[in-house]
Design a protein around this motif. Structure first.
Motif, PDB file in Angstrom:
ATOM      1  N   TRP A   1      22.273 -41.188   5.556  1.00  0.00           N
ATOM      2  CA  TRP A   1      23.729 -42.109   5.073  1.00  0.00           C
ATOM      3  C   TRP A   1      25.133 -40.992   5.424  1.00  0.00           C
ATOM      4  O   TRP A   1      26.223 -41.034   4.980  1.00  0.00           O
ATOM      5  CB  TRP A   1      23.863 -42.084   3.476  1.00  0.00           C
ATOM      6  N   VAL A   2      25.131 -39.441   4.579  1.00  0.00           N
ATOM      7  CA  VAL A   2      25.904 -38.843   4.048  1.00  0.00           C
ATOM      8  C   VAL A   2      26.367 -38.136   5.591  1.00  0.00           C
ATOM      9  O   VAL A   2      27.333 -38.246   6.379  1.00  0.00           O
ATOM     10  CB  VAL A   2      25.560 -36.956   3.524  1.00  0.00           C
ATOM     11  N   PHE A   3      25.532 -37.915   6.527  1.00  0.00           N
ATOM     12  CA  PHE A   3      26.085 -36.959   8.664  1.00  0.00           C
ATOM     13  C   PHE A   3      25.798 -38.238   9.079  1.00  0.00           C
ATOM     14  O   PHE A   3      26.469 -38.486  10.090  1.00  0.00           O
ATOM     15  CB  PHE A   3      25.220 -35.982   8.629  1.00  0.00           C
ATOM     16  N   LEU A   4      25.101 -39.740   9.201  1.00  0.00           N
ATOM     17  CA  LEU A   4      25.560 -40.160  10.059  1.00  0.00           C
ATOM     18  C   LEU A   4      25.971 -41.372   9.505  1.00  0.00           C
ATOM     19  O   LEU A   4      25.455 -42.376  10.904  1.00  0.00           O
ATOM     20  CB  LEU A   4      23.480 -40.483  10.589  1.00  0.00           C
ATOM     21  N   GLY A   5      26.345 -42.069   8.320  1.00  0.00           N
ATOM     22  CA  GLY A   5      26.934 -42.470   8.532  1.00  0.00           C
ATOM     23  C   GLY A   5      26.573 -44.228   7.894  1.00  0.00           C
ATOM     24  O   GLY A   5      27.308 -45.285   7.783  1.00  0.00           O
ATOM     25  N   GLU A   6      24.614 -43.709   7.722  1.00  0.00           N
ATOM     26  CA  GLU A   6      24.163 -44.995   7.429  1.00  0.00           C
ATOM     27  C   GLU A   6      24.251 -44.943   6.458  1.00  0.00           C
ATOM     28  O   GLU A   6      24.217 -45.105   5.162  1.00  0.00           O
ATOM     29  CB  GLU A   6      23.302 -45.174   8.068  1.00  0.00           C
ATOM     30  N   SER A   7      25.079 -46.427   5.757  1.00  0.00           N
ATOM     31  CA  SER A   7      24.932 -46.702   4.260  1.00  0.00           C
ATOM     32  C   SER A   7      23.395 -47.361   4.175  1.00  0.00           C
ATOM     33  O   SER A   7      22.747 -47.378   4.570  1.00  0.00           O
ATOM     34  CB  SER A   7      26.382 -48.475   4.536  1.00  0.00           C
ATOM     35  N   LEU A   8      23.843 -47.121   2.340  1.00  0.00           N
ATOM     36  CA  LEU A   8      22.185 -47.474   1.622  1.00  0.00           C
ATOM     37  C   LEU A   8      22.466 -48.645   1.060  1.00  0.00           C
ATOM     38  O   LEU A   8      24.065 -49.442   0.220  1.00  0.00           O
ATOM     39  CB  LEU A   8      21.930 -47.058   0.556  1.00  0.00           C
TER      40      LEU A   8
ATOM     41  N   TRP B   1      15.491 -35.067  10.785  1.00  0.00           N
ATOM     42  CA  TRP B   1      15.308 -35.951  11.453  1.00  0.00           C
ATOM     43  C   TRP B   1      17.013 -36.167  12.441  1.00  0.00           C
ATOM     44  O   TRP B   1      16.529 -36.747  12.814  1.00  0.00           O
ATOM     45  CB  TRP B   1      14.709 -37.226  10.476  1.00  0.00           C
ATOM     46  N   VAL B   2      18.140 -35.567  11.869  1.00  0.00           N
ATOM     47  CA  VAL B   2      19.589 -35.625  12.191  1.00  0.00           C
ATOM     48  C   VAL B   2      19.566 -35.297  13.349  1.00  0.00           C
ATOM     49  O   VAL B   2      19.827 -35.777  13.613  1.00  0.00           O
ATOM     50  CB  VAL B   2      20.400 -35.605  10.630  1.00  0.00           C
ATOM     51  N   LEU B   3      18.471 -33.990  13.301  1.00  0.00           N
ATOM     52  CA  LEU B   3      19.008 -33.581  14.300  1.00  0.00           C
ATOM     53  C   LEU B   3      18.183 -33.658  15.968  1.00  0.00           C
ATOM     54  O   LEU B   3      19.057 -33.668  16.845  1.00  0.00           O
ATOM     55  CB  LEU B   3      18.620 -31.605  14.192  1.00  0.00           C
ATOM     56  N   ILE B   4      17.325 -34.250  15.820  1.00  0.00           N
ATOM     57  CA  ILE B   4      16.501 -34.904  16.785  1.00  0.00           C
ATOM     58  C   ILE B   4      16.790 -35.804  17.295  1.00  0.00           C
ATOM     59  O   ILE B   4      16.932 -36.091  18.156  1.00  0.00           O
ATOM     60  CB  ILE B   4      14.947 -35.366  15.924  1.00  0.00           C
ATOM     61  N   LYS B   5      17.715 -36.777  16.619  1.00  0.00           N
ATOM     62  CA  LYS B   5      18.304 -37.732  17.030  1.00  0.00           C
ATOM     63  C   LYS B   5      19.528 -37.387  17.970  1.00  0.00           C
ATOM     64  O   LYS B   5      19.760 -38.309  18.501  1.00  0.00           O
ATOM     65  CB  LYS B   5      18.353 -39.050  15.366  1.00  0.00           C
ATOM     66  N   ILE B   6      20.350 -36.909  17.102  1.00  0.00           N
ATOM     67  CA  ILE B   6      21.430 -36.068  18.096  1.00  0.00           C
ATOM     68  C   ILE B   6      20.922 -35.818  19.572  1.00  0.00           C
ATOM     69  O   ILE B   6      21.489 -35.919  20.452  1.00  0.00           O
ATOM     70  CB  ILE B   6      22.368 -35.202  16.771  1.00  0.00           C
ATOM     71  N   GLY B   7      20.047 -34.932  19.645  1.00  0.00           N
ATOM     72  CA  GLY B   7      19.413 -34.308  20.275  1.00  0.00           C
ATOM     73  C   GLY B   7      19.216 -34.758  21.124  1.00  0.00           C
ATOM     74  O   GLY B   7      18.724 -34.695  22.238  1.00  0.00           O
ATOM     75  N   LEU B   8      18.044 -36.229  21.529  1.00  0.00           N
ATOM     76  CA  LEU B   8      17.871 -37.153  22.160  1.00  0.00           C
ATOM     77  C   LEU B   8      18.439 -37.316  22.534  1.00  0.00           C
ATOM     78  O   LEU B   8      17.549 -38.253  23.922  1.00  0.00           O
ATOM     79  CB  LEU B   8      16.676 -38.376  20.935  1.00  0.00           C
ATOM     80  N   ASP B   9      19.596 -37.152  22.628  1.00  0.00           N
ATOM     81  CA  ASP B   9      20.955 -37.879  23.716  1.00  0.00           C
ATOM     82  C   ASP B   9      20.767 -37.254  25.334  1.00  0.00           C
ATOM     83  O   ASP B   9      20.762 -37.608  26.199  1.00  0.00           O
ATOM     84  CB  ASP B   9      22.249 -37.768  22.927  1.00  0.00           C
TER      85      ASP B   9
END
Length: 308
Positions: free
Chosen positions: A272-279, A32-40
């Protein structure tokens, strides 16, 4: 590149199957993290098609070796339609819808809709696989869904996101159907998990990539884009989906779906770890409640359980 040993193994014991399934979901959660980055840089359907077509090309040489080639040759008239249907539902529709939805909606919203899969799978599994869902398991699913809702809501939707919601809902139905079809394809153990994965993925990826190229084309990708596609294809797909099909020979459709839906928790942590989205505290509480629901379902498995 996967070797022949994991796919040649006997169906794993239940505890080992659960651990292996959680490993697979960890790989898928990182996707999911990689997809969000790749969709750019990559259009969603083309992105999904490249991922699964690449994974199919990785698995094909292994499927053409013995004993998998012999199993492939022994596939009967009843196996081919089931495997092709599994590929179209699991890859073309489910994964295509997920990539399209992620391109239009926040990841949290898509995860929430997909978290309803266990209830849908339980209904389909009861109707088509004769897999009894215990009352306590239903309660566990309900607790999980409550936790998911606490974690994700309140979520507002803009007008332009309605199409994304419809696509995500389609992905939910397809994901639940794929879980039941996958269980039906693997429960006898006759074709073997590698054959099931390769045939179904080949059918689904071919249609998905064709649709992506015809409707969205293939832009010039940076090196990072190809690295993401390659990693997703080889590790998070070719290896992960083969291991998942192996676990389906032991786990029920409901168990597999609930483990799959722990991705909601894993994706949140990775974001949270890789995209900086806080909880927030509310989200942490939602994660705890959802985890409790997963635990209840696992403790209440089977007829021999004395807990439920």
């Amino acid at each position: 590149m996967p070797t022949g040993h994991p796919v040649d193994a006997r169906p794993p014991a239940h505890t080992r199957a659960i651990l292996l399934a959680f490993l697979v979901t960890s790989l898928w959660s990182s996707s999911w993290v990689l997809i969000k980055i790749g969709l750019d840089d990559i259009p969603p359907l083309t992105f999904a098609g490249l991922r699964y077509a690449g994974a199919f090309l990785c698995l094909l040489p292994l499927a053409l070796r013995r004993p998998h080639l012999d199993r492939l040759g022994r596939l009967g008239p009843g196996h081919w339609p089931l495997l092709i249907a599994l590929g179209l539902v699991m890859y073309t529709v489910t994964q295509g819808a997920q990539f399209l939805a992620l391109d239009r909606l926040p990841a949290a919203t898509v995860s929430l809709l997909l978290s309803f899969s266990p209830a849908v799978v339980a209904l389909l599994g009861t109707a088509f696989l004769a897999e009894r869902t215990r009352p306590a398991q239903w309660a566990g699913i309900g607790v999980y869904l409550i936790g998911a809702a606490v974690f994700l809501y309140p979520t507002g939707f803009a007008q332009h996101q309605l199409a994304g919601l419809a696509i995500a809902a389609l992905g939910l139905l397809a994901n639940a159907s794929a879980a039941v079809l996958g269980r039906a394809a693997n429960r006898t153990g006759t074709p073997g998990p590698l054959v099931v994965t390769t045939v179904s993925m080949g059918a689904g990826a071919a249609v998905l990539l064709a649709v992506g190229l015809m409707t969205q084309g293939l832009p010039a990708l940076p090196v990072t884009g190809w690295v993401i596609v390659g990693w997703l294809a080889v590790v998070n797909t070719a290896v992960a989906f083969t291991m998942w099909n192996l676990t389906l020979r032991t786990l029920s459709a409901t168990e597999s779906s609930v483990i799959n839906n722990t991705m909601l928790i894993q994706v949140a942590v990775l974001a949270w770890v890789f995209l900086g989205e806080s909880l927030e505290l509310r989200q942490v509480c939602g994660l705890a409640v959802a985890s409790l629901g997963v635990l209840v379902v696992q403790l209440c498995r089977g007829r021999a359980s004395r807990i439920c």
